[in-house]
Enzyme design. Structure first.
Site, PDB file in Angstrom:
ATOM      1  N   HIS A 295      48.781   1.945 -29.358  1.00 56.98           N
ATOM      2  CA  HIS A 295      49.751   3.033 -29.401  1.00 56.98           C
ATOM      3  C   HIS A 295      50.333   3.245 -30.797  1.00 56.98           C
ATOM      4  O   HIS A 295      50.872   4.313 -31.078  1.00 56.98           O
ATOM      5  CB  HIS A 295      50.887   2.774 -28.410  1.00 56.98           C
ATOM      6  N   GLY A 296      50.264   2.245 -31.641  1.00 59.41           N
ATOM      7  CA  GLY A 296      50.786   2.446 -32.990  1.00 59.41           C
ATOM      8  C   GLY A 296      50.785   1.163 -33.780  1.00 59.41           C
ATOM      9  O   GLY A 296      50.869   0.065 -33.212  1.00 59.41           O
TER      10      GLY A 296
END
Lengths: 405, 526
Positions: free
Chosen positions: B327-328
């Site tokens: 996600h990041g």
């Protein structure tokens, strides 16, 4: 129902709902964008107008019929009522172009736009020290100033040439509320908000401060002062502010005021510049922030506008008088007589200011700023402030307490 | 280009649909070509520079897939080819997404003055990379067929799923592209597609963006170190919880709706996750195609549950950590992934204990189900605090406020309306802060309206069930789902009627009216 019939029914409803939404916003005119006639109990009070004040006010000014223009920020917006009896008795048609929270470039840019299109005979310009401060390392801005996004809304640029972005921006300003959900919701809020305590703007640009009166009644004067004072402290201490930069150069904002006044005088328009009045707590913030000397220097700079001759008058309403020193700590839920909170004065005080500006010398409020008298006045002001501080340690402690935090 | 933009809704989408069906009357392959070009235009609208990247990625993966599909030949072994293919994909993702994170952490650890310039994360790279890795693995295992490049290109770039999923599988998409019947314009597909798209637009533009206004300032205040009160912190955390829900749910509906205009059914990616009564169930419902990818291509290859309980838990945690990092590139995402790994381990551990003690009957108890939901939801909300926070300090500031460490307060503007109750609250230690309280009232009004909507109402797939909205159909298991058989769930079912035409039109119009304040989908940043 067949899928085909359903599809066309859906399409018809879409068109219908769109038309209804746009029609509602246009009829209610929640932001004073379309110049609809106010209908008492329906849309006369505009609780949401303040949210689109910057977009709507210039278009409203272009629509309005006027010969007197009031220029400044939220202080004049809430203090000077175009519907004032003296204006009326003189036959003046007045528009209040006070733009809350606006930079000087916007105030004077928008005002010039109106002046170029109307037969204006007099402009009242409210000025605030905080709008004109600068920092020691500032540099002069070129002329004309770099165009800002909000300049797209102007019909003319600084030098009076037609602005190519104007028509598209006007179309956007007028059309977007009609096709936006916030426009619909604000229309509903307008229809349901026709109450005495709702905030509002009048068609001639005045904010009667209904919400201020209501909040004072519900929460008390002190609550409003508690809310506003830390914001002022933050504004005055955010940077190392100065009245001038470099070797005594005017701030770019003061230079812009000078340009603005020259433009007005070139059109033979009578100009009244006035320093807005502040409650003593506001002045205490300036003093506690170590900016009193800068405040005095700024006032001195304003005296140079005298040089433009009879057509320009500069009046100082910030000198400390009993109007400014109503006690706050002991105030209850009835608004102070002259101020809503430290920064914003009430219409009652604004009415006195209008009388004074229009030549009624019986008003013991406001003094012409002139180089001759200023030095003496500044010393007197200093003494009055000291005396107030000595006599009111609790009020001083209240203000200074926000610096400690 | 955003789904929730005037240019997409009023220009790109209608023009692409019209061109596709017009050309498909004469030549199916050319129509697919038009759809690929339109999808690339859609992608390039954001930044044309990165068109080269996605085309390069597609070209190389297609070539590697062909090599893998051709069986063992002389030269490199198939395993080596697969490894090289995966390394290429992970290399691209690693460079664009994780290089800056890696370098800054190494520099911080070693004290070296390592720096790397700003690398702009290409839109959708996480999605199309995973999609193509799955394709290569399946090609290696002999599951893929011989596909034409044009069809493969459409599988990767098909614009309704390109930017933020679902992460589609070649088995789901490519056979659909090759069916002649998909190439015919059908009013029922157009109508169903538009209705689903409208519901999604309403969720995103009206609900998610509406509640976002009350989440963002709270996290911003936490980021600046402000001490948040109990209600303020919880208001911000719940507002974000609902913003993310309706944002992702809205996007997923819009993707399914847009694909349906072309007669294509996308796999379900979002299925009322907040109705879950356990974290295991939550992950069966939240970002379902990512969960599937992680299960099939990470968890199972790691050994899954085949190597004993302890190893299973390690595999689960590792998979969730990777999911967090997907996600990041940031420690807050790592913590979020680790937290969910821990939740899953505890959840599976509890299932084990429950079966050993013969406590399965608890799942039927109303009270127990309520407790299970509350615990699951609390765990999810705490996770979202890390997911949303810019950094660890912001998250802990939020959590401190939510724990009541900074006291409980309500705005003065509300307190003055409480009359004698004000004294009572004051006696209970509740403070009154300055301000009118309109933000407080609106925050909690949104929460009170949206949370029951997320928990009690049927989702779009269930509402449109008769019309097979998605590629797959998911049925709720009563034991693991809140309110799965309520009256509302049974009654709210779409049918072509005047009433539904009005309801759908109202959602379409409010969604379109809300477009004047456009905001990106949250999942675009991944």
């Amino acid at each position: 129902m067949s899928m085909k019939k359903f599809f066309f029914a859906w399409l018809a409803f879409v068109v219908l709902f769109f038309a209804a939404a746009a029609g509602l916003t246009w009829f209610t005119d929640p932001y004073l964008m379309y110049g609809q006639a106010p209908i008492a109990g329906i849309n006369a009070i505009k609780p949401e107008a303040g949210t689109h004040s910057r977009q709507a006010r210039l278009h409203a000014a272009h629509r309005a019929d006027m010969d007197v223009l009031i220029v400044g920020n939220s202080r004049v917006e809430m203090g000077l009522d175009p519907d004032n009896a003296l204006f009326k008795s003189r036959g003046d048609r007045v528009f209040n172009l006070g733009l809350p929270g606006s930079p000087i470039g916007m105030q004077y840019g928008y005002a010039l736009d109106v002046v170029r299109d109307k037969d204006i005979k007099m402009v009242l310009i409210g000025v605030d020290f905080l709008d004109f401060v600068t920092t020691a390392d500032s540099t002069p801005e070129n002329w004309p100033p770099a165009p800002r996004d909000y300049d797209k809304r102007r019909k003319y640029d600084w030098d009076g040439h037609a602005n190519p972005d104007y028509r598209l921006q006007k179309l956007r300003d007028l059309a977007l509320p009609l096709i936006s959900l916030s426009g619909v919701l604000d229309s509903i809020s307008t229809l349901s908000g026709q109450k005495p305590n709702s905030s509002s703007l009048t068609a001639d640009g005045f904010n009667p401060g209904r919400d201020m009166a209501w909040n004072t009644k519900k929460e008390g004067v002190l609550a409003l002062f508690r809310q506003k004072t830390p914001q002022l402290v933050q504004s005055f201490t955010r940077k190392d502010w100065r009245a001038f930069y470099g070797a005594g150069h005017w701030s770019n904002e003061l230079a812009l005021l000078d340009r603005f006044v020259r433009e007005l005088r070139a059109r033979d328009i009578e100009v009244h510049i006035f320093v807005n009045p502040y409650h003593i707590h506001y002045l205490q913030v300036i003093d506690r922030a170590g900016l009193w000397m800068e405040f005095e220097k700024w006032k001195m700079a304003l005296t140079t506008f005298e040089d433009y001759g009879d057509g320009v008058q500069v009046v100082d309403f910030s000198r400390i008088t009993p109007f400014h020193t109503e006690p706050v700590l002991s105030a209850g839920r009835t608004p102070l007589k002259w101020f809503w909170e430290p920064a914003h004065y009430r219409r009652e005080l604004g009415d006195l200011m209008i009388r004074r500006l229009l030549g009624d010398c019986t008003v013991a409020f406001g003094q012409t700023l002139s180089a001759d008298s200023l030095r003496e006045n500044l010393e007197a002001d200093r003494r009055v402030l000291d005396a107030w501080q000595q006599a009111n340690p609790d009020e001083v402690g209240f203000v200074n307490g926000f610096f400690a935090k | 280009m955003l789904f929730n933009s005037y240019e997409f809704i009023f220009a790109f989408l209608p023009v692409t649909v019209a061109l596709f069906f017009l050309i498909s009357r004469f030549d199916h392959e050319k129509a697919i070509g038009v759809l690929v070009l339109a999808s690339l235009f859609f992608y390039g609208w954001w930044n044309p520079k990165y068109l080269f990247l996605i085309i390069l990625s597609m070209g190389i993966n297609y070539g590697v897939g062909r090599l893998l599909g051709n069986g063992d030949k002389e030269g490199l072994s198939r395993k080596t080819i697969l490894t090289l293919g995966i390394v290429f994909n992970l290399g691209l993702l690693g460079y664009y997404k994780y290089a800056g994170f890696f370098v800054s952490n190494v520099a911080a650890l070693t004290g070296l003055d390592w720096q790397i310039g700003t690398i702009v994360l290409p839109l959708a790279i996480s999605f199309f990379t995973f999609q193509q890795i799955a394709y290569l693995v399946d090609a290696y295992e002999g599951i893929t067929k011989e596909y034409k490049f044009l069809h493969y290109a459409l599988f990767v770039t098909f614009f309704p799923q390109l930017i933020a999923g679902p992460i589609v599988h070649h088995k789901e998409m490519l056979p659909q592209f090759m069916q002649d019947e998909k190439m015919r314009l059908r009013l029922d597909n157009i109508t169903i597609g538009l209705m689903i798209f409208s519901i999604g637009l309403f969720k995103k533009a009206v609900l998610a963006d509406g509640v976002a206004v009350y989440a963002t300032p709270v996290f911003k205040a936490a980021g600046s170190g402000a001490e948040l009160g109990f209600f303020e912190a919880w208001g911000g955390a719940l507002a974000y919880t609902l913003q993310l829900y309706f944002d992702f749910s809205g996007y997923s509906d819009m993707a399914i709706g847009a694909a349906r205009l072309f007669g294509i059914r996308l796999p379900l990616n979002f299925h009322s996750p907040y109705k879950a009564l356990s974290i295991v169930e939550f992950w069966r419902r939240w970002h379902m195609t990512l969960s599937r990818f992680l299960r099939d291509y990470v968890y199972i290859p790691l050994g899954g549950n085949r190597k004993g309980k302890a190893r299973r838990y390690v595999n689960l945690s590792a998979t969730m950590l990777l999911g967090g990092l997907w996600h990041g590139a940031g420690w807050t995402f790592v913590i979020w992934g680790a937290l969910h790994g821990l939740y899953l381990v505890i959840n599976h551990g509890w299932h084990f204990v429950q079966s050993k003690l013969g406590l399965e009957g608890l799942n039927k108890s109303f009270l127990w189900r309520g407790l299970a939901w509350a615990l699951t939801f609390l765990a999810v909300v705490l996770g979202w605090v890390f997911f949303r926070a810019e950094d660890f300090d912001t998250a802990t500031t939020m959590l401190a406020g939510m724990s009541g460490a900074n006291g409980i307060s309500i705005p003065n503007g509300i307190a003055v309306h409480l009359g004698p109750l004000q004294q009572l609250l004051s006696g209970l230690g509740i403070d009154f802060t300055l301000g009118g309280g309109s933000s407080f009232v609106w925050t909690w009004t949104w929460i009170i309206v949206l949370l029951p909507a997320a928990l009690l109402l049927p989702n779009t797939q269930q509402i449109m069930d008769r019309f097979g909205p998605a590629y797959n159909r998911v049925t709720d298991q009563v034991a693991y789902t809140l309110a799965s058989d309520s009256l509302l769930m049974r009654r709210i079912r779409f049918r072509p009627s005047l009433g539904w035409a009005a309801i759908c039109a109202l959602m379409t119009v409010t969604g379109l009216l809300a477009l004047s304040q456009i905001s990106e989908f949250l999942y675009f940043q991944f």
